[in-house]
Design an enzyme around this catalytic site. Sequence first.
Site, short mmCIF file in Angstrom:
data_model
loop_
_atom_site.label_atom_id
_atom_site.label_comp_id
_atom_site.label_asym_id
_atom_site.label_seq_id
_atom_site.Cartn_x
_atom_site.Cartn_y
_atom_site.Cartn_z
N ARG A 93 0.85 -1.20 0.00
CA ARG A 93 0.00 0.00 0.00
C ARG A 93 0.88 1.24 0.00
O ARG A 93 1.95 1.24 0.63
CB ARG A 93 -0.89 0.05 1.25
CG ARG A 93 -1.79 -1.13 1.46
CD ARG A 93 -2.85 -1.28 0.41
NE ARG A 93 -3.69 -0.08 0.27
CZ ARG A 93 -4.53 0.08 -0.75
NH1 ARG A 93 -4.62 -0.81 -1.71
NH2 ARG A 93 -5.27 1.17 -0.81
N HIS A 111 13.02 -3.07 -1.21
CA HIS A 111 12.49 -2.88 -2.56
C HIS A 111 13.32 -3.71 -3.54
O HIS A 111 14.55 -3.70 -3.47
CB HIS A 111 12.55 -1.39 -2.92
CG HIS A 111 11.94 -1.09 -4.25
ND1 HIS A 111 10.58 -1.07 -4.45
CD2 HIS A 111 12.50 -0.84 -5.45
CE1 HIS A 111 10.33 -0.79 -5.72
NE2 HIS A 111 11.48 -0.65 -6.35
N GLU A 145 8.56 10.20 0.13
CA GLU A 145 8.75 9.90 -1.28
C GLU A 145 8.74 8.39 -1.51
O GLU A 145 9.56 7.67 -0.91
CB GLU A 145 10.13 10.45 -1.68
CG GLU A 145 10.23 10.90 -3.09
CD GLU A 145 11.65 11.38 -3.39
OE1 GLU A 145 12.11 11.16 -4.50
OE2 GLU A 145 12.28 11.94 -2.45
C1 GRF Z 1 9.97 -8.56 -1.89
O1 GRF Z 1 10.52 -8.88 -3.13
C2 GRF Z 1 10.17 -7.12 -1.57
O2 GRF Z 1 11.30 -6.57 -2.17
C3 GRF Z 1 8.95 -6.46 -2.12
O3 GRF Z 1 7.92 -7.39 -1.96
C4 GRF Z 1 8.46 -8.70 -1.90
C5 GRF Z 1 7.94 -9.34 -0.65
O4 GRF Z 1 8.22 -10.70 -0.58
N1 GRF Z 1 8.72 -5.20 -1.46
P1 GRF Z 1 7.89 -11.53 0.73
O5 GRF Z 1 6.42 -11.29 1.06
O6 GRF Z 1 8.79 -11.04 1.82
O7 GRF Z 1 8.14 -12.95 0.35
#
Ligand code: GRF
Length: 219
Positions: A93, A111, A145
């Site tokens: 979100r 990320h 941001e």
């Molecule tokens: C990860 O690849 C993370 O970088 C992104 O969402 C994914 C989450 O994976 N924000 P998980 O739910 O921890 O397996």
Amino acid sequence: MTKKPINVVVVISGSGSNLQALIDQATAININITGVISNIASAYGLTRATNANIPTEVVDHTQFADRDTFDTALMATIDRYQPDLVILAGFMRILTPAFTKYYTGRMLNIHPSLLPKYRGLHTHRRALEAGDKEHGATVHFVTEELDGGPNVIQAIVPVVKMDTEASLMEKVQQKEHKIYPQAVAWFAEGKLKMEDNKAFLMGELLPPTGKRLSDDDNE
Ligand code: GRF
């Protein structure tokens, strides 16, 4: 004397493999995961938390009129677990400025790209389409941001000819499970701080990329 573990709350939307990495290393990195919160009731991460005897909550965004009321409810829920650090781990979100401001300097996100490259969604596809030779993941402090707060640590994966979105995702996630516990460990040790929108490790300003996962660990 061992330092008291810090309290963390992990906020998720999905599978929770990063949550699992934190659960598995909680003792080693000196954290106490006091709660796991999801906006999606069916998120598998909730099962992982329950299996580890961690309390869970669902705050379903579809039950709220707008982002402000959802974020207010989410903040109230998070705060009941008294976190020193809020860990976003696959939380899908967009957060309001009121929310990000409230947790400034005590909220991290992971990320799946080498930020500042590819903020937002479909990062693996975008890296492939651009013909990038390197891709990766970044842990950063959360600011107003989107995917734009100061970087803490990155891990790089090579992109090879045979790679697909799925294969890249798998390689990137393996690195995520190393760099997220590392960043959280630094925070728990009091070594990692954010001030004036900049990240510092042991008092030293981190470069724009953040720290890079060392080659020893980067096999
Ligand atoms: C990860 O690849 C993370 O970088 C992104 O969402 C994914 C989450 O994976 N924000 P998980 O739910 O921890 O397996």
